[in-house]
Design a protein around this motif. Structure first.
Motif, PDB file in Angstrom:
ATOM      1  N   UNK A  14       2.963  -5.758   2.609  1.00  0.00           N
ATOM      2  CA  UNK A  14       3.284  -5.069   1.367  1.00  0.00           C
ATOM      3  C   UNK A  14       2.159  -4.136   0.986  1.00  0.00           C
ATOM      4  N   UNK A  15       2.149  -3.651  -0.260  1.00  0.00           N
ATOM      5  CA  UNK A  15       1.117  -2.689  -0.672  1.00  0.00           C
ATOM      6  C   UNK A  15      -0.305  -3.183  -0.463  1.00  0.00           C
ATOM      7  N   UNK A  16      -0.602  -4.424  -0.872  1.00  0.00           N
ATOM      8  CA  UNK A  16      -1.972  -4.923  -0.751  1.00  0.00           C
ATOM      9  C   UNK A  16      -2.307  -5.264   0.694  1.00  0.00           C
ATOM     10  N   UNK A  17      -1.364  -5.836   1.428  1.00  0.00           N
ATOM     11  CA  UNK A  17      -1.625  -6.175   2.824  1.00  0.00           C
ATOM     12  C   UNK A  17      -1.889  -4.953   3.671  1.00  0.00           C
ATOM     13  N   UNK A  18      -1.098  -3.912   3.503  1.00  0.00           N
ATOM     14  CA  UNK A  18      -1.306  -2.679   4.276  1.00  0.00           C
ATOM     15  C   UNK A  18      -2.599  -1.991   3.857  1.00  0.00           C
ATOM     16  N   UNK A  19      -2.944  -2.083   2.572  1.00  0.00           N
ATOM     17  CA  UNK A  19      -4.228  -1.530   2.124  1.00  0.00           C
ATOM     18  C   UNK A  19      -5.386  -2.302   2.747  1.00  0.00           C
ATOM     19  N   UNK A  20      -5.250  -3.629   2.837  1.00  0.00           N
ATOM     20  CA  UNK A  20      -6.300  -4.437   3.472  1.00  0.00           C
ATOM     21  C   UNK A  20      -6.496  -4.006   4.919  1.00  0.00           C
ATOM     22  N   UNK A  21      -5.401  -3.821   5.640  1.00  0.00           N
ATOM     23  CA  UNK A  21      -5.490  -3.378   7.036  1.00  0.00           C
ATOM     24  C   UNK A  21      -6.175  -2.022   7.127  1.00  0.00           C
ATOM     25  N   UNK A  22      -5.864  -1.124   6.187  1.00  0.00           N
ATOM     26  CA  UNK A  22      -6.468   0.209   6.199  1.00  0.00           C
ATOM     27  C   UNK A  22      -7.978   0.138   5.999  1.00  0.00           C
ATOM     28  N   UNK A  25      -9.606  -1.234   9.202  1.00  0.00           N
ATOM     29  CA  UNK A  25      -9.667  -0.199  10.244  1.00  0.00           C
ATOM     30  C   UNK A  25     -10.797   0.781   9.948  1.00  0.00           C
ATOM     31  N   UNK A  26     -10.931   1.153   8.687  1.00  0.00           N
ATOM     32  CA  UNK A  26     -11.988   2.087   8.292  1.00  0.00           C
ATOM     33  C   UNK A  26     -13.369   1.538   8.639  1.00  0.00           C
ATOM     34  N   UNK A 390     -13.148  -7.149  -0.177  1.00  0.00           N
ATOM     35  CA  UNK A 390     -13.015  -8.190   0.852  1.00  0.00           C
ATOM     36  C   UNK A 390     -13.316  -7.625   2.239  1.00  0.00           C
ATOM     37  N   UNK A 391     -12.805  -6.444   2.543  1.00  0.00           N
ATOM     38  CA  UNK A 391     -13.071  -5.837   3.851  1.00  0.00           C
ATOM     39  C   UNK A 391     -14.565  -5.583   4.034  1.00  0.00           C
ATOM     40  N   UNK A 392     -15.222  -5.130   2.961  1.00  0.00           N
ATOM     41  CA  UNK A 392     -16.670  -4.910   3.040  1.00  0.00           C
ATOM     42  C   UNK A 392     -17.395  -6.222   3.283  1.00  0.00           C
ATOM     43  N   UNK A 393     -16.967  -7.302   2.628  1.00  0.00           N
ATOM     44  CA  UNK A 393     -17.603  -8.604   2.809  1.00  0.00           C
ATOM     45  C   UNK A 393     -17.411  -9.107   4.237  1.00  0.00           C
ATOM     46  N   UNK A 394     -16.218  -8.967   4.779  1.00  0.00           N
ATOM     47  CA  UNK A 394     -15.968  -9.397   6.160  1.00  0.00           C
ATOM     48  C   UNK A 394     -16.839  -8.612   7.135  1.00  0.00           C
TER      49      UNK A 394
END
Length: 462
Positions: A14-22, A25-26, A390-394
Motif C-alpha cells: 500500500x502507500x506506506x509499504x511502497x514508500x518504505x521500499x522506495x 532502494x534509495x 526506519x529506512x535510515x535506521x536500518x
C-alpha cells in the motif's frame, strides 16, 4: 550469505509499504514487498470511490517520486484531491511497476519469527535472520529470510464491530447480509438499490461515518432516492467538536466533510441517536434490523446497517516475535502516548520515527496505519516520515533517522473518543461533549462551505 546481504521484507504494497521500499532502494538496500492482494494497493482499490481529504501534494512520497521521475511519470496537480482509485492508478501502481520484481503480489504472510528461534529462546537471537512464512492464492507455502521486517499491512482487513463492548453485538454475525463495514459506493447500481428509499443506520463518529452520511443525503436528494433516511448512531453526545474542525481545520477538505455530515442531519436526511452503545441486533417479522442498546433502548427498524467504528491491527502472524505493544491501543509502547485519544484532545501528533516504532525484537517495525493500532486519524504523510526514518535506521544512519522532517497540520478537532465518554468530560470552554443523550437536531443553520462534495479520506491503510 550474511544477514546484512538479505533483503528487508516489507509486508503490504500500500502507500506506506511502497514508500518504505522506495526509501530502502534509495539507500542501496534491497526490499522484498509481500502483498496479499492480487495487485499493489489492493486495500486502497476497495475504497476507490472515496475521495481523500489530503491533496496530491501530501500523498506522494519524496523518495518514491525520485524513483518515478526517470520513467516520465507526471505528478498530478498538487492542489487536487484524488479518489482512492486515482491514488492507486496514477501513483501507487506506477510505483509498484518501477519497483518491479521487488513487489510480490498474491503472497499472504502467515508467520514471522527468527530462524531457528521461537519467542522464548534468547541464545544468539539477534544474530539470526528473520524467517517469513507465506502462502500464495492457491495455498502453496514458501518462506523467505530477511535482515529486517517492516510491517505495513495496515488494518483494512480487520474492521471493528458494531458492539459497544468491542465485541460483535449479539446477532451481528447472523445479520451479515444486511451489514457492511465499508463506506458504500452509491454509484454501484446494486449498492445504490440497497439504500435508495431505505432506512440505513450508520454507526460511527469519524471521517468514514461523515462520508457515509453525506452520501446518503445526496442519494435522498436524487430522483431515485426519495425516502432515503440515515440514522446516525453515536456512542457519545453531540458537541461543537462532533463534526470535526470545520473551518478551523488546516486540512480544509477534512473540515468540510464534517460540515457535510452536519448538513445531512440539519436538513433532515439523517436522525442522530446519541449515547447509544449497541448490544444486540435483532430482526423483526419483515426481516428488518432492530438495534438494541446496552441501556435497553430499541430503535425503530432499519433496512441496512453501516458499521464504521474504526479498525484494529492483526498481530496474529507476529506471535513468535517479541513486540512491545500498548495494552489499550495495540500500538508500539513509545508511540501510544503520542496518539492516545484518551490523552490527546487538540493539536497535532508529534512527528515520530524509528525510536517510537521499535520493539524489543530488534529489526521489526510496525509502520503506517498499523502502527497506530486502534487509534484513528492517520495521515499518509505521517507514514512517509515513519518509513524515511526506519529506512535510515536500518541503513545505520542514525543521524538522519533521528531527524524530524515533517510538520503536520493542526487537526482542528478537540476531544478524543475517551474524553467524550468520561463523566466529567464537559469543559467550561465547550470543548467536549455533555452527558450522552438522545437528540434530534433542529432547523439548519448557515454552515458556510458548500460541502456536498467534500473529500473523505486522507487517513490511509498500508
Amino acid at each position: 550469505m550474511s544477514t546484512q546481504q538479505l533483503p528487508v521484507v516489507v509486508i503490504g504494497a500500500g502507500p506506506t509499504g511502497l514508500a518504505a521500499a522506495s526509501h530502502l532502494v534509495e539507500r542501496g538496500i534491497e526490499p522484498l514487498v509481500l502483498e496479499a492482494g492480487p495487485a499493489a494497493a489492493s486495500a486502497v482499490r476497495e475504497w476507490s470511490h472515496v475521495r481523500l481529504f489530503s491533496t496530491w501534494g501530501e500523498l506522494v512520497d519524496p523518495a518514491a517520486e525520485k524513483l518515478l521521475a526517470p520513467t516520465g511519470w507526471a505528478r498530478p496537480d498538487p492542489a487536487a484531491y484524488p479518489s482512492g482509485g486515482d491514488w492507486a492508478d496514477l501513483y501507487l501502481q506506477p510505483l509498484a511497476d518501477v519497483l518491479g520484481d521487488r513487489v510480490r503480489v498474491g503472497a499472504t504472510v502467515t508467520g514471522v519469527s527468527r530462524a531457528g528461534r521461537d519467542r522464548i529462546v534468547d541464545a544468539d537471537r539477534e544474530q539470526q535472520p528473520f524467517v517469513v512464512h507465506l502462502a500464495d492464492a492457491d495455498g502453496r507455502e514458501d518462506r523467505v529470510l530477511a535482515r529486517a521486517v517492516v510491517d505495513a499491512s495496515g488494518t483494512w482487513a480487520t474492521p471493528s464491530p458494531a458492539g459497544g463492548s468491542g465485541l460483535p453485538a449479539l446477532g451481528e454475525k447472523a445479520a451479515a447480509d444486511r451489514i457492511t463495514y465499508r463506506v458504500p459506493d452509491l454509484k454501484d447500481p446494486a449498492v445504490r438499490a440497497r439504500h435508495a428509499g431505505k432506512r440505513t443506520a450508520v454507526i460511527g463518529s469519524g471521517a468514514s461515518a461523515f462520508t457515509a452520511l453525506a452520501y446518503l443525503a445526496d442519494l435522498a436528494k436524487s430522483v431515485d432516492g426519495a425516502g432515503t433516511k440515515g440514522v446516525w448512531i453515536l456512542r457519545r453526545g453531540i458537541s461543537g467538536s462532533t463534526f470535526g474542525g470545520g473551518e478551523a481545520d488546516q486540512l480544509p477538505a477534512r473540515g468540510a466533510l464534517g460540515l457535510a455530515a452536519k448538513a445531512a442531519v440539519d436538513e433532515g436526511h439523517a436522525d442522530a441517536v446519541t449515547g447509544f452503545r449497541t448490544e444486540a441486533i435483532e430482526r423483526d417479522g419483515d426481516g428488518r434490523l432492530i438495534l438494541v442498546g446496552e441501556d435497553g433502548r430499541r430503535l425503530d427498524p432499519v433496512d441496512e446497517v453501516i458499521v464504521l467504528t474504526g479498525f484494529r491491527p492483526d498481530v496474529s502472524f507476529l506471535g513468535e516475535l517479541r513486540l512491545g505493544l500498548d495494552e489499550r491501543l495495540q500500538a508500539p509502547i513509545a508511540l501510544a502516548p503520542l496518539i492516545d485519544p484518551n490523552q490527546h484532545s487538540c493539536g497535532t501528533v508529534y512527528p515520530h520515527g524509528h525510536r517510537e516504532l521499535s520493539h524489543p525484537e530488534t529489526g521489526v517495525y510496525l509502520v503506517g496505519m498499523k502502527s497506530y493500532g486502534r487509534a484513528p486519524t492517520f495521515l499518509a504523510m505521517t507514514g512517509y516520515e515513519q518509513v524515511r526514518s526506519v529506512a535510515a535506521a536500518i541503513a545505520g544512519d542514525l543521524e538522519s533517522a533521528d531527524r524530524v522532517e515533517l510538520t503536520l497540520p493542526e487537526t482542528g478537532v478537540c476531544g478524543g473518543a475517551g474524553l467524550f465518554d468520561a463523566p466529567d468530560a464537559q469543559k467550561a470552554d465547550g470543548c467536549c461533549a455533555p452527558t450522552p443523550q438522545l437528540v434530534q437536531l433542529g432547523a439548519p443553520a448557515a454552515i458556510g462551505a458548500a460541502a456536498d462534495r467534500a473529500p473523505a479520506g486522507g487517513c490511509c491503510g498500508s
